[in-house]
Design a protein around this motif. Sequence first.
Motif, mmCIF file in Angstrom:
data_model
loop_
_atom_site.group_PDB
_atom_site.id
_atom_site.type_symbol
_atom_site.label_atom_id
_atom_site.label_comp_id
_atom_site.label_asym_id
_atom_site.label_seq_id
_atom_site.Cartn_x
_atom_site.Cartn_y
_atom_site.Cartn_z
ATOM 1 N N GLY A 270 21.905 94.186 32.222
ATOM 2 C CA GLY A 270 21.590 95.392 32.854
ATOM 3 C C GLY A 270 20.179 95.927 33.629
ATOM 4 N N ILE A 271 19.666 96.284 34.853
ATOM 5 C CA ILE A 271 18.184 96.863 34.860
ATOM 6 C C ILE A 271 17.610 97.921 34.867
ATOM 7 N N GLY A 272 16.522 98.379 34.326
ATOM 8 C CA GLY A 272 16.594 100.155 33.613
ATOM 9 C C GLY A 272 16.071 100.282 35.350
ATOM 10 N N GLY A 273 16.523 101.840 35.435
ATOM 11 C CA GLY A 273 16.241 102.694 36.878
ATOM 12 C C GLY A 273 17.541 102.058 37.629
ATOM 13 N N ASN A 274 18.568 100.927 37.749
ATOM 14 C CA ASN A 274 19.552 100.814 38.512
ATOM 15 C C ASN A 274 20.447 101.080 38.928
ATOM 16 N N GLN A 275 20.708 102.030 39.759
ATOM 17 C CA GLN A 275 21.792 102.691 40.001
ATOM 18 C C GLN A 275 22.783 102.395 41.009
ATOM 19 N N VAL A 276 24.232 102.862 40.502
ATOM 20 C CA VAL A 276 25.471 102.468 41.535
ATOM 21 C C VAL A 276 25.146 102.819 42.498
ATOM 22 N N THR A 277 25.225 103.844 43.427
ATOM 23 C CA THR A 277 25.616 104.764 44.470
ATOM 24 C C THR A 277 23.842 104.326 45.650
ATOM 25 N N LYS A 278 22.939 103.903 44.907
ATOM 26 C CA LYS A 278 21.694 104.164 45.935
ATOM 27 C C LYS A 278 21.407 102.911 45.106
ATOM 28 N N ASP A 279 20.404 102.489 46.478
ATOM 29 C CA ASP A 279 19.297 101.109 46.367
ATOM 30 C C ASP A 279 17.684 101.848 45.792
ATOM 31 N N THR A 280 17.442 100.831 45.287
ATOM 32 C CA THR A 280 15.665 101.459 44.824
ATOM 33 C C THR A 280 14.615 100.278 45.273
ATOM 34 N N VAL A 281 13.883 100.611 45.451
ATOM 35 C CA VAL A 281 13.112 99.003 45.548
ATOM 36 C C VAL A 281 12.180 98.390 44.350
ATOM 37 N N ALA A 283 14.174 98.784 40.909
ATOM 38 C CA ALA A 283 14.863 98.756 40.589
ATOM 39 C C ALA A 283 16.196 98.062 41.110
ATOM 40 N N GLY A 284 16.335 97.218 41.778
ATOM 41 C CA GLY A 284 16.835 96.643 43.131
ATOM 42 C C GLY A 284 18.248 97.207 43.681
ATOM 43 N N GLU A 285 18.811 96.304 44.003
ATOM 44 C CA GLU A 285 20.507 96.616 44.621
ATOM 45 C C GLU A 285 21.451 97.793 44.073
ATOM 46 N N LYS A 286 22.105 98.802 44.468
ATOM 47 C CA LYS A 286 22.652 100.100 43.961
ATOM 48 C C LYS A 286 23.696 98.700 43.253
ATOM 49 N N GLY A 287 24.487 98.825 42.505
ATOM 50 C CA GLY A 287 25.401 98.504 41.327
ATOM 51 C C GLY A 287 25.909 97.588 42.345
#
Length: 430
Positions: A270-281, A283-287
Amino acid sequence: MTRRMTPTNSLRRTGVALLAAAALAVLPVVGPQEGGGATASAAAAESGSRAWHGGWAASPQPPSSQFAPNWSEQGFADHTVRQVVRVSTGGTRARIELSNRYGTTPLRITGATVARTGEGAASVEPGSVRRLTFGKGRSVTVPAGGTVHSDGVPFTVGALESVTVTLYLAEPTGPATFHSFASATSYRANGDHRYDRSGSAFTETSDSWYFLTGVEVSGGTTARRDAVVTFGDSITDGVGSTLDSDNRYPDELAERFAAAGEPRSVLNHGIGGNQVTKDTVWAGEKGVTRFKFDALNEPNVGTVVVLEGINDFGSSSWDGSPEVSVEQLIEGHRSLIRQAHDRGVKVIGATLTPVKGSFYYTPVNEAKREAFNHWIRTSGEYDAVVDFDRALADPADPDRILPAYDSGDHLHPGDAGYRAMAQALDLDEL
């Protein structure tokens, strides 16, 4: 036909459930002498990788202070970093995995040790410190974007025991690949203290992990393809659980396996803030991108439990990103299912947990959550379903987490809630 997982009897958290650890293998005394080195290619994983079990894992993240101050953006120079982790299964040999996935320059690890965790903060058991090598060298250089395993070292450890990994970073590292929400304390000291038994030199603390992304074990039991990976966002990551308590839902699941007399690898990606469909700077790459690197690359993985999507629906309300539809999230989950099945891995879908009362709650987001959960429950596309939504919901207000399970923010469970999630999983389905 998809089977739904239902709650099981409460786990009695007693010492009877734990495997007693055997004595450490007797090794020559090691000290702070240096010599030799390796590159990541020279320190490749030992042959017979199928013999290794994942004892503990964390997904790497780009350096960021988005959620809380930490050491990742500044990095380290002439520092010793000591990190304590609990393994879900035991063995007679151990090795570690280090990641420089988000480094922009080569990472020099001057030296590393593993030890049995002591009683005091940052302390280790006397006589338990074992020097780690990399391709038989005492140091290693990890290329930017690279990952390295140490050599295996004789080290007997039981299921649910804590081990302490200490890294000495003599040269400036630059910004550090890390894991933000450790729900555990890491320690830092100036200079070289990797062989210290006492924790007195470790005067700085952080609630994140740095460079360390895995502890693997071998021996003890025959390697089978039965590791369970939990994949998701902050709820899988354990945000809201008590610091240094190992009460995330994957930890509680590992305790259930141990209590049943069959410890298994349970690995938290798990990564706090991670998303399936969108990258974030932050919380890592999208799922759909990181799934193959984080979840499917674990040794002997047989099952993945996927709980992710609430950030996809809710993040637009505070970061201004485009809204994600139910259909887009479903397509993302279908990608995860395909990736798992292409590797012969069973994949279990989890319903999204209640959010009423949290900053994510709006009538639109709630309608999306309910529609997505309906798809999880009824589509039959996942190999099995675990209904975390119903496991945590308040019967008097099913869109809200039961108060006894709430960490206080109405979004993340507390310790009791994470325990209820673990109990909702059917061990026979895993």
